[in-house]
Motif scaffolding. Structure first.
Motif, PDB file in Angstrom:
ATOM      1  N   ILE A 113       0.856  -1.201   0.000  1.00  0.00           N
ATOM      2  CA  ILE A 113       0.000   0.000   0.000  1.00  0.00           C
ATOM      3  C   ILE A 113       0.884   1.241   0.000  1.00  0.00           C
ATOM      4  O   ILE A 113       0.634   2.203  -0.730  1.00  0.00           O
ATOM      5  N   GLY A 118      -3.124   2.321  -2.675  1.00  0.00           N
ATOM      6  CA  GLY A 118      -4.242   1.387  -2.717  1.00  0.00           C
ATOM      7  C   GLY A 118      -4.986   1.440  -4.038  1.00  0.00           C
ATOM      8  O   GLY A 118      -5.925   0.693  -4.258  1.00  0.00           O
ATOM      9  N   VAL A 119      -4.571   2.328  -4.923  1.00  0.00           N
ATOM     10  CA  VAL A 119      -5.302   2.514  -6.176  1.00  0.00           C
ATOM     11  C   VAL A 119      -5.089   1.303  -7.090  1.00  0.00           C
ATOM     12  O   VAL A 119      -3.953   0.924  -7.334  1.00  0.00           O
ATOM     13  N   PRO A 120      -6.162   0.700  -7.563  1.00  0.00           N
ATOM     14  CA  PRO A 120      -5.996  -0.436  -8.471  1.00  0.00           C
ATOM     15  C   PRO A 120      -5.269  -0.015  -9.746  1.00  0.00           C
ATOM     16  O   PRO A 120      -5.416   1.118 -10.203  1.00  0.00           O
ATOM     17  N   ARG A 121      -4.456  -0.923 -10.275  1.00  0.00           N
ATOM     18  CA  ARG A 121      -3.756  -0.613 -11.510  1.00  0.00           C
ATOM     19  C   ARG A 121      -4.209  -1.539 -12.634  1.00  0.00           C
ATOM     20  O   ARG A 121      -4.597  -2.666 -12.389  1.00  0.00           O
ATOM     21  N   GLN A 218      -6.878  -6.141 -13.307  1.00  0.00           N
ATOM     22  CA  GLN A 218      -6.908  -5.032 -12.360  1.00  0.00           C
ATOM     23  C   GLN A 218      -6.247  -5.547 -11.099  1.00  0.00           C
ATOM     24  O   GLN A 218      -6.647  -6.563 -10.554  1.00  0.00           O
ATOM     25  N   ASN A 220      -4.450  -4.861  -7.165  1.00  0.00           N
ATOM     26  CA  ASN A 220      -4.314  -3.966  -6.022  1.00  0.00           C
ATOM     27  C   ASN A 220      -3.695  -4.751  -4.872  1.00  0.00           C
ATOM     28  O   ASN A 220      -3.667  -5.980  -4.915  1.00  0.00           O
ATOM     29  N   MET A 223      -5.513  -7.862  -3.546  1.00  0.00           N
ATOM     30  CA  MET A 223      -6.084  -8.818  -4.480  1.00  0.00           C
ATOM     31  C   MET A 223      -5.742 -10.261  -4.125  1.00  0.00           C
ATOM     32  O   MET A 223      -6.426 -11.177  -4.557  1.00  0.00           O
TER      33      MET A 223
ATOM     34  N   THR B  43      -6.443   6.129   1.406  1.00  0.00           N
ATOM     35  CA  THR B  43      -5.857   4.839   1.011  1.00  0.00           C
ATOM     36  C   THR B  43      -6.991   3.813   0.982  1.00  0.00           C
ATOM     37  O   THR B  43      -8.085   4.084   1.443  1.00  0.00           O
ATOM     38  N   GLY B  44      -6.680   2.633   0.468  1.00  0.00           N
ATOM     39  CA  GLY B  44      -7.670   1.564   0.416  1.00  0.00           C
ATOM     40  C   GLY B  44      -8.474   1.582  -0.870  1.00  0.00           C
ATOM     41  O   GLY B  44      -8.169   2.345  -1.793  1.00  0.00           O
ATOM     42  N   ALA B  47      -9.624   4.843  -2.549  1.00  0.00           N
ATOM     43  CA  ALA B  47      -8.609   5.893  -2.488  1.00  0.00           C
ATOM     44  C   ALA B  47      -8.701   6.884  -3.645  1.00  0.00           C
ATOM     45  O   ALA B  47      -8.474   8.080  -3.461  1.00  0.00           O
ATOM     46  N   VAL B  48      -9.050   6.383  -4.826  1.00  0.00           N
ATOM     47  CA  VAL B  48      -9.075   7.287  -5.973  1.00  0.00           C
ATOM     48  C   VAL B  48     -10.146   8.357  -5.776  1.00  0.00           C
ATOM     49  O   VAL B  48      -9.893   9.554  -5.895  1.00  0.00           O
ATOM     50  N   GLN B 209     -13.178 -11.287  -8.449  1.00  0.00           N
ATOM     51  CA  GLN B 209     -12.634 -10.765  -9.691  1.00  0.00           C
ATOM     52  C   GLN B 209     -13.111 -11.551 -10.891  1.00  0.00           C
ATOM     53  O   GLN B 209     -12.881 -11.172 -12.021  1.00  0.00           O
ATOM     54  N   PHE B 232     -15.545   1.412  -9.357  1.00  0.00           N
ATOM     55  CA  PHE B 232     -14.993   1.530 -10.714  1.00  0.00           C
ATOM     56  C   PHE B 232     -14.095   0.367 -11.107  1.00  0.00           C
ATOM     57  O   PHE B 232     -14.114  -0.081 -12.248  1.00  0.00           O
ATOM     58  N   ILE B 237     -13.629  -4.431 -14.729  1.00  0.00           N
ATOM     59  CA  ILE B 237     -13.415  -5.854 -15.022  1.00  0.00           C
ATOM     60  C   ILE B 237     -14.695  -6.506 -15.534  1.00  0.00           C
ATOM     61  O   ILE B 237     -14.655  -7.351 -16.427  1.00  0.00           O
ATOM     62  N   GLU B 261      -9.707   6.556 -14.187  1.00  0.00           N
ATOM     63  CA  GLU B 261      -8.972   5.289 -14.217  1.00  0.00           C
ATOM     64  C   GLU B 261      -9.746   4.179 -14.925  1.00  0.00           C
ATOM     65  O   GLU B 261      -9.163   3.214 -15.406  1.00  0.00           O
ATOM     66  N   ILE B 265      -8.339   0.800 -17.039  1.00  0.00           N
ATOM     67  CA  ILE B 265      -8.484  -0.603 -16.664  1.00  0.00           C
ATOM     68  C   ILE B 265      -9.394  -1.353 -17.640  1.00  0.00           C
ATOM     69  O   ILE B 265      -9.112  -2.473 -18.020  1.00  0.00           O
TER      70      ILE B 265
END
Lengths: 299, 384
Positions: A113, A118-121, A218, A220, A223, B43-44, B47-48, B209, B232, B237, B261, B265
Motif C-alpha cells: 500500500i 491502494g489505487v488499483p492498476r 486489475q 491492487n 487482491m 488509502t484503500g 482511495a481514488v 474478480q 470503478f 473488469i 482510471e 483498466i
C-alpha cells in the motif's frame, strides 16, 4: 440451460479452477514439508503481479523475459520470506510459525500500500493482444487465454510432479516431508531443500499471478487475499500435502463456484460462502481431503 | 503467570507514561481559528475517489481561508476506506482536534460509520458523494451535497428507458455494499413501474474478480441494458469480461464509476458505457458562473489534472459549510447545524443545492458516457 451455455461455463470454470490450483500448490508444498500453512502465500501471488507489471511498464522488458524475471523474482521473494520469517522458528512450536505467517501477510500488504498506493492498476500492458481477443464458436465466446491458462497450468503441474518423483531434490523433498530429522542425518541439506520448496511454490504462484492479471486485469495490494483463501480451501479439499490433490481441489472449487452461479443464479452472492461450506464439509467427512489418505506420504 | 503480570505492568506503565507526557489540549487552545475536519478515504479501495474529493476540498479551502474574520484550519484524516477506521477518524477529529464541522466522506458505508459518531457528539457533518438514504436518515447533524440513491437509481432507469429505449434490463449487484444494493433496488423499482422488465438479477461479493459465471447467465437472458452499480475497479473488469464473452447490451452504472482510471483498466471494453453522476464535468457544453469559476481556479491550482464531479462535490461540501457559518454568524456546531438545514438554492458547482427535510441535496443528475476512450458529459436528467 442450453448446451452451449454449459460449455461456456465449463471454460470459465477451467480457467478459474486451474488458477486456484496453481496457487494451492504453494500452500500444499510448504505444508507437506514444514506442516506450516503459509498465510503469506496469497500476498506472494499479489506481489508477482506487480513485478510483472513493472517489468513491462518500467523496464520495458519483452513479454517472455518479463515472465521469466517475474517467476524468478517471486521465487526469490518466497525464499527470502522463509529465511527471515520461518527459518528462525523451525524448532519453535508450530503455532509460532503460523502467527509469523499471518504477520508476514499483513506486512506485505501494508508495504505494498505504501509503495504502490491502494489505487488499483491496470494490467493492460501485460496482456498479449493475441491471447485476449474474443473468438466466437457459435454462441460460445472464448478468448485464447481461456485455453492457454488451463493448459499452462497442467504443464506446470506435470513438470512439478516429474521433478518430485524423478529428481534428487524431489526425492529429498519427499523424504523431508516424512521425517525431517532423519533426512538431515542422511546428509541432505534440509534448509536448501526447504528454500527450494518455497522457490517452487512461489514461482508457481507467480505463474498464476501473471495469468490472473491477464484474465482479470486489475491489480491492487489486497487482491491476493480472496484467491489465497480459496486456494487454501482447494489445498485442504484436495488433501493438503498432495500436489495432484491441490490441482484437483482448485479445479473442483472453480467448478463449484461457477456452477453455483450457473444453476442457482439467485444464490450468486453466496458463492464465497459455498467455498467455505465445502471446506467445513470436507473437514467433517474426510479430514485428510481427496488425495490425502495415506498420512505417511506427504507431497 | 509471573511473566504475564510483569508484561501487564509494563504495558500499564507505558500507557500511563503516554498520558502524563501528552500535552494538555482543549477547545480553548486556540479560539481564533475555526477548525474544519475532513475525513476521506485516502488509502484503500476508495482511495481514488477520496483523493479527488480531497483535491476539491483543498481548492475550496485555498479560496476561503477565513470566515467571520477568523482563520480556518483544515484537519485532514484518512479513513482508509474502512468502516471502523472511519468511525475512529471522526472520533479523532472531534475529541482530539475539536473541529467545528466535518466534511466527508466518499462512500456511504463510511459516511454511516462516521455519521454515528458525529451525531453522538453533536458536530455537523456534510457528506460529499455518499448517496445511500441511510446516511442522513434520522440524523440531526448529518447533511450532504449529494443526491440520494433513490434519485440516482431512478435517474439511471429514466435514462435507460428514454435514451437507450430499453425494455429489458439485468442487474449485477455487489451484495456487500449498501451503495450497490440500494441503487439496484431503486433502479428496479423505477424501471418496472415504468413498463420495463428485469430479466436477471445476479450478485457478487467485494473482492471477487471473476464474473464470468454471472455474465454468461446474463448474456443468455439477452437484456437491452445491464445495470452495474459497482465500484470503478470491479465495473471495469465486469465490462471487460462481458465484452470478452460477447455481450452486446448497453452497460449502465452509477457515480462510483466516475473515475478517469476506469478507461485505463477497462480499455476498449468500456466504450459506450454510461453512468449517472453529479452534474458537473469540465467539458460540459453549458456551464453556469459557479462552474466556470470553479474550472478556472482549478486550472490555476492543479496544472496537470482535470477537475471532475467528485472534486466538485468536495468543493461544494466545504463551501456549503462556510456559507452556513456566514449565515449563522457563528462557528458554534449547533448554529452551523441550524443554518445548514435552512440552505436553499446554494449555487454549488454540482448544481443549485437545496437541503430538504431529510438533509439531502435536491439537484439534477448528470449522465456521462465514454466515447472514443474519453468521458463525455452527455446530458442532465431529472427523474420523473
Amino acid at each position: 440451460m442450453s448446451f452451449a451455455m454449459f460449455i461456456q461455463h465449463v471454460f470459465n470454470a477451467l480457467s478459474l479452477g486451474s488458477l486456484y490450483g496453481l496457487i494451492a500448490i504453494g500452500y500444499t508444498m510448504v505444508y507437506g514439508i514444514l506442516r506450516l500453512i503459509n498465510f503469506a502465500h496469497g500476498d506472494i501471488f499479489m506481489v508477482s503481479t506487480y513485478i510483472v507489471l513493472f517489468c513491462v511498464t518500467l523496464f520495458h522488458l519483452p513479454w517472455g523475459l518479463a515472465v521469466l524475471v517475474t517467476i524468478a523474482g517471486t521465487a526469490l521473494f518466497g525464499v527470502i520470506i522463509d529465511r527471515i520469517a520461518y527459518r528462525p522458528l523451525r524448532s519453535a512450536p508450530r503455532i509460532s510459525a503460523l502467527i509469523s505467517a499471518i504477520g508476514v501477510s499483513f506486512f506485505i500488504e501494508n508495504v505494498c500500500i505504501v509503495l504502490f498506493t491502494g489505487v488499483p492498476r491496470s494490467m493492460d500492458a501485460v496482456r498479449n493482444e493475441l491471447l485476449v481477443r474474443t473468438i466466437k464458436l457459435g454462441s460460445i465466446s472464448i478468448t485464447p487465454l481461456a485455453i492457454f491458462v488451463p493448459v499452462c497450468s497442467f504443464l506446470l503441474v506435470a513438470g512439478l510432479i516429474w521433478m518430485l518423483y524423478k529428481t534428487k531434490p524431489g526425492l529429498a523433498m519427499r523424504a523431508i516431508s516424512k521425517d525431517i530429522e532423519t533426512t538431515r542425518l542422511m546428509g541432505v541439506k534440509v534448509d536448501s531443500i526447504i528454500a527450494l520448496t518455497f522457490a517452487i511454490g512461489s514461482g508457481l504462484a507467480a505463474a498464476a499471478g501473471i495469468m490472473w492479471g491477464m484474465r482479470y486485469p486489475q491489480i491492487n495490494p489486497f487482491m491476493g487475499v480472496m484467491p489465497g483463501f480459496k486456494a487454501f480451501i482447494a489445498a485442504v479439499f484436495g488433501g493438503i500435502g498432495s500436489v495432484q490433490g491441490a490441482m484437483a481441489g482448485g479445479l473442483i472449487l472453480g467448478f463449484v463456484e461457477i456452477m453455483i452461479v450457473a444453476f442457482f443464479p439467485e444464490l450468486s452472492g453466496y458463492r464465497d460462502a459455498f467455498a467455505f461450506v465445502l471446506l467445513i464439509l470436507v473437514l467433517f467427512v474426510r479430514p485428510t481431503g481427496l488425495f490425502g489418505e495415506e498420512l505417511e506420504d506427504k507431497i | 503467570m509471573k511473566k504475564a503480570l510483569i508484561a501487564l505492568a509494563v504495558v500499564i506503565i507505558i500507557f500511563a507514561g503516554w498520558f502524563v507526557m501528552k500535552p494538555a489540549s482543549g477547545p480553548s487552545a486556540n479560539a481564533d481559528t475555526i477548525k474544519i475536519g475532513v475525513y476521506l478515504p485516502i488509502t484503500g479501495g476508495n482511495a481514488v475517489g477520496g483523493g479527488l474529493e480531497l483535491d476539491g476540498v483543498k481548492l475550496a479551502y485555498e479560496e476561503q481561508k477565513e470566515v467571520l474574520g477568523k482563520k480556518i484550519e483544515l484537519v485532514v484524516v484518512d479513513n482508509k476506506s474502512d468502516k471502523v477506521e472511519a468511525a475512529n477518524a471522526v472520533k479523532r477529529l472531534i475529541s482530539k482536534e475539536k473541529v467545528n464541522a466535518i466534511v466527508g466522506t466518499y462512500g456511504s458505508s463510511l459516511a454511516m460509520a462516521g455519521g454515528d459518531v458525529a451525531e453522538k457528539n453533536g458536530i455537523p457533518m456534510v457528506g460529499t458523494s455518499c448517496t445511500n438514504p441511510m446516511v442522513t436518515q434520522g440524523k440531526k447533524y448529518s447533511f450532504r451535497v449529494a443526491f440520494i440513491d433513490p434519485f440516482q437509481g431512478a435517474g439511471a432507469s429514466q435514462y435507460a428507458l428514454d435514451e437507450l429505449k430499453a425494455k429489458t434490463a439485468a442487474c449485477l449487484i455487489e451484495v456487500t455494499t449498501d451503495y450497490s444494493v440500494g441503487l439496484a433496488s431503486f433502479f428496479e423499482d423505477h424501471f418496472t413501474k415504468n413498463g420495463g422488465k428485469i430479466v436477471a438479477k445476479l450478485n457478487y461479493q467485494s473482492g471477487d474478480q471473476d464474473f464470468t459465471a454471472q455474465l454468461t447467465e446474463i448474456i443468455s437472458k439477452n437484456p437491452d441494458v445491464l445495470y452495474i452499480p459497482a465500484n470503478f475497479a470491479e465495473a471495469a473488469i465486469i465490462m471487460r469480461q462481458a465484452r470478452e464473452l460477447g455481450a452486446k447490451f448497453e452497460i449502465l452504472g452509477g457515480d462510483a464509476t466516475d473515475n478517469p482510471e476506469i478507461v485505463k483498466i477497462a480499455g476498449k471494453a468500456c466504450e459506450g458505457y454510461s453512468f449517472t453522476t453529479f452534474a458537473y464535468a469540465p467539458e460540459m457544453p453549458e456551464m453556469n458562473e459557479t462552474q466556470k469559476a470553479f474550472t478556472e481556479s482549478w486550472k490555476k491550482l492543479y496544472k496537470d489534472k482535470l477537475p471532475n464531479a467528485l472534486a466538485a462535490c468536495g468543493y461544494d461540501a466545504y463551501s456549503i459549510i462556510i456559507d452556513a457559518i456566514k449565515r449563522a454568524g457563528s462557528a458554534e456546531p449547533e448554529k452551523i447545524q441550524e443554518a445548514l438545514a435552512k440552505t436553499v438554492d446554494f449555487p454549488g458547482v454540482t448544481g443549485k443545492t437545496t437541503i430538504n427535510a431529510t438533509h439531502d441535496a435536491e439537484k439534477s443528475i448528470g449522465i456521462m458516457r465514454i466515447v472514443n476512450g474519453e468521458r463525455k458529459f452527455y446530458k442532465v436528467v431529472d427523474p420523473k
